[in-house]
Design an enzyme around this catalytic site. Structure first.
Site, PDB file in Angstrom:
ATOM      1  N   GLY A   3       0.805  -1.203   0.000  1.00  0.00           N
ATOM      2  CA  GLY A   3       0.000   0.000   0.000  1.00  0.00           C
ATOM      3  C   GLY A   3       0.842   1.258   0.000  1.00  0.00           C
ATOM      4  O   GLY A   3       2.006   1.251   0.439  1.00  0.00           O
ATOM      5  N   ILE A   4       0.261   2.337  -0.487  1.00  0.00           N
ATOM      6  CA  ILE A   4       0.913   3.647  -0.445  1.00  0.00           C
ATOM      7  C   ILE A   4       0.366   4.383   0.765  1.00  0.00           C
ATOM      8  O   ILE A   4      -0.811   4.710   0.817  1.00  0.00           O
ATOM      9  CB  ILE A   4       0.639   4.447  -1.739  1.00  0.00           C
ATOM     10  N   HIS A   5       1.228   4.632   1.739  1.00  0.00           N
ATOM     11  CA  HIS A   5       0.782   5.251   2.983  1.00  0.00           C
ATOM     12  C   HIS A   5       1.080   6.748   2.968  1.00  0.00           C
ATOM     13  O   HIS A   5       2.149   7.156   2.508  1.00  0.00           O
ATOM     14  CB  HIS A   5       1.512   4.590   4.159  1.00  0.00           C
ATOM     15  N   PRO A   6       0.177   7.603   3.434  1.00  0.00           N
ATOM     16  CA  PRO A   6      -1.126   7.282   4.002  1.00  0.00           C
ATOM     17  C   PRO A   6      -2.246   7.598   3.003  1.00  0.00           C
ATOM     18  O   PRO A   6      -2.627   8.762   2.836  1.00  0.00           O
ATOM     19  CB  PRO A   6      -1.202   8.223   5.209  1.00  0.00           C
TER      20      PRO A   6
ATOM     21  N   GLU B  32      -4.830   2.296   0.168  1.00  0.00           N
ATOM     22  CA  GLU B  32      -4.042   1.234   0.799  1.00  0.00           C
ATOM     23  C   GLU B  32      -4.924   0.343   1.681  1.00  0.00           C
ATOM     24  O   GLU B  32      -4.544  -0.798   1.982  1.00  0.00           O
ATOM     25  CB  GLU B  32      -2.901   1.827   1.626  1.00  0.00           C
TER      26      GLU B  32
END
Length: 425
Positions: free
Chosen positions: A398-401, A405
């Site tokens: 996932g790409i946080h934030p 995600e």
């Protein structure tokens, strides 16, 4: 207009982030002018492109004379005959008016009209339960207008019903009045110019009235086929819907006449779908490709205040097609990061992934309710189109934030009975 409403919410949030902003005041006329100028520029751009590519453009209303010829009539009444080896019908649809309701046509407007209003519609009653109805009601509420939605049966009937309930729940909590199980009987114009609507509660048979500045009908659309003289060309339609019957190649009952978009039976009423179907048809007619339009796993988004994006099957469709024992649903509530500082209500932010239970658990459908749902859904639609499984998604970093995600964190199955809440976003 949806974006205008979202900006209003962001202005309210801004003070929580340290911005000193004045009390927001919306100017409908300025927004309407910007929207109308944009639409006009699009129309002009299309005409310029046609001219640049030496495509003849006729601005008239046409109808069939025979299977290879149409007659076009200009605004001045001048007739022009055109013949062709291939003819494509892409006339789309128009909003439906409830002709059985007294004075509905005279005093009501439709979703087509609201984008051309030069002045604010004021207190508005939106009649309908489609995505068009909820989108219009949502941005009107977001612009600060007193808005009521009247729903006869269920909202967003063609969509996942759990998600539909969350959409309307969010709207109701955030200012849109929703009248369920009601249908209008008549519209009357009062001496002050306002509109008095009488409706009936279908469960109790009790009648009630309300006064509004605008009544907006959003009860569906009808295909623009009635004036085409299709019978002269031999083109068959569905007698109930008036839509044109087509095959996998978009061909009608007359092989050299085609129909694409909302006017065709069994096709999603979505602009991007019609555009792609048209491009593929053009390539086939020019012998550049034999590719057919694939209508499975078409992504879409309902642009309500809390956006709802989906691709693939609803939970109901998956169960009906595969059986409840063969379907696994992973789901979670979550809180978008942008909701944290202004302490926004995130109780309807929700994601669910509908999968086949047997390994590798092919993803049948993805449903996302939250900010930027369209952007999120567009990305995952590619994976689902390519045959993504639940395990593929779980192995995706996932790409946080981001809200997106949260899809890769779906560990809770509906069958487990555990609390489907994601924390620490």
């Amino acid at each position: 207009m949806h974006q205008a409403a979202l900006l209003g919410g962001m202005i309210h949030d801004a003070s929580h982030y340290g911005w000193k902003v004045a009390q927001p005041l919306h100017d409908w006329g300025k927004m309407a002018e910007a929207v109308q100028n944009h639409v006009k520029s699009l129309n002009w751009g299309h005409r310029v492109q046609l001219q640049d590519r030496k495509v003849k453009y006729f601005n008239f209303k046409a109808s069939f004379v025979n299977p290879h010829m149409v007659c076009g009539v200009s605004k001045g009444g001048e007739e022009t005959l055109l013949s062709a080896d291939h003819i494509v019908i892409a006339t789309g649809g128009r909003p439906r008016y409830p002709t059985h309701i007294e004075d509905a046509l005279e005093y009501g407007i439709t979703s087509d009209d609201i984008f051309w209003l030069k002045e604010s519609p004021g207190k508005t009653l939106v009649v309908g339960a489609s995505y068009v109805a909820l989108e219009c009601a949502g941005f009107l509420t977001g612009l600060g207008l007193d808005t009521t939605v009247m729903i006869r049966s269920v909202p967003l009937r063609a969509f996942d019903q759990q998600m539909a309930s969350l959409v309307t729940e969010h709207m109701a909590v955030h200012g849109t009045r929703i009248l369920r199980g009601c249908t209008p009987l008549r519209v009357e114009k009062l001496s002050d110019g306002r509109l008095q609507v009488t409706w009936v509660d279908l469960a109790s048979d009790k009648k009630d009235t309300g006064t509004f500045d605008t009544v907006l009908w959003a009860i569906g659309r009808v295909p623009e086929t009635r004036g085409l003289n299709l019978e002269k060309a031999g083109v068959r339609t569905n007698p109930n819907t008036q839509k044109i019957l087509v095959d996998a190649q978009e061909a009608t009952s007359v092989p050299h006449i085609y129909a694409i978009g909302d006017v065709a039976e069994g096709r999603p009423e979505l602009t991007p779908t019609a555009i792609m179907a048209g491009r593929l048809l053009a390539q086939r007619l020019c012998s550049r490709s034999s590719d057919l339009m694939d209508y499975d796993n078409v992504p879409t988004t309902v642009f309500t205040p809390l956006e709802y994006g989906c691709v693939g099957l609803s939970e109901e469709e998956a169960v009906a097609r595969h059986g409840e024992e063969r379907v696994e649903v992973y789901h979670a509530y979550y809180k978008p990061l942008e909701f944290v500082v202004p302490e926004r209500d995130a109780s309807q932010c929700y994601i669910k992934m509908v999968c086949l239970r047997e390994p590798p658990q092919l993803v049948l459908g993805l449903h996302f309710l939250g900010p930027n749902a369209g952007e999120v859904t567009q990305g995952f639609a590619l994976g689902i189109k390519c045959g993504a499984s639940y395990q593929h998604v779980m192995r995706t970093v996932g790409i946080h934030p981001t809200c997106a995600e949260e899809v890769a964190k779906l560990r809770i199955s509906k069958r487990s009975g555990l609390d489907p809440t994601v924390t620490g976003c």
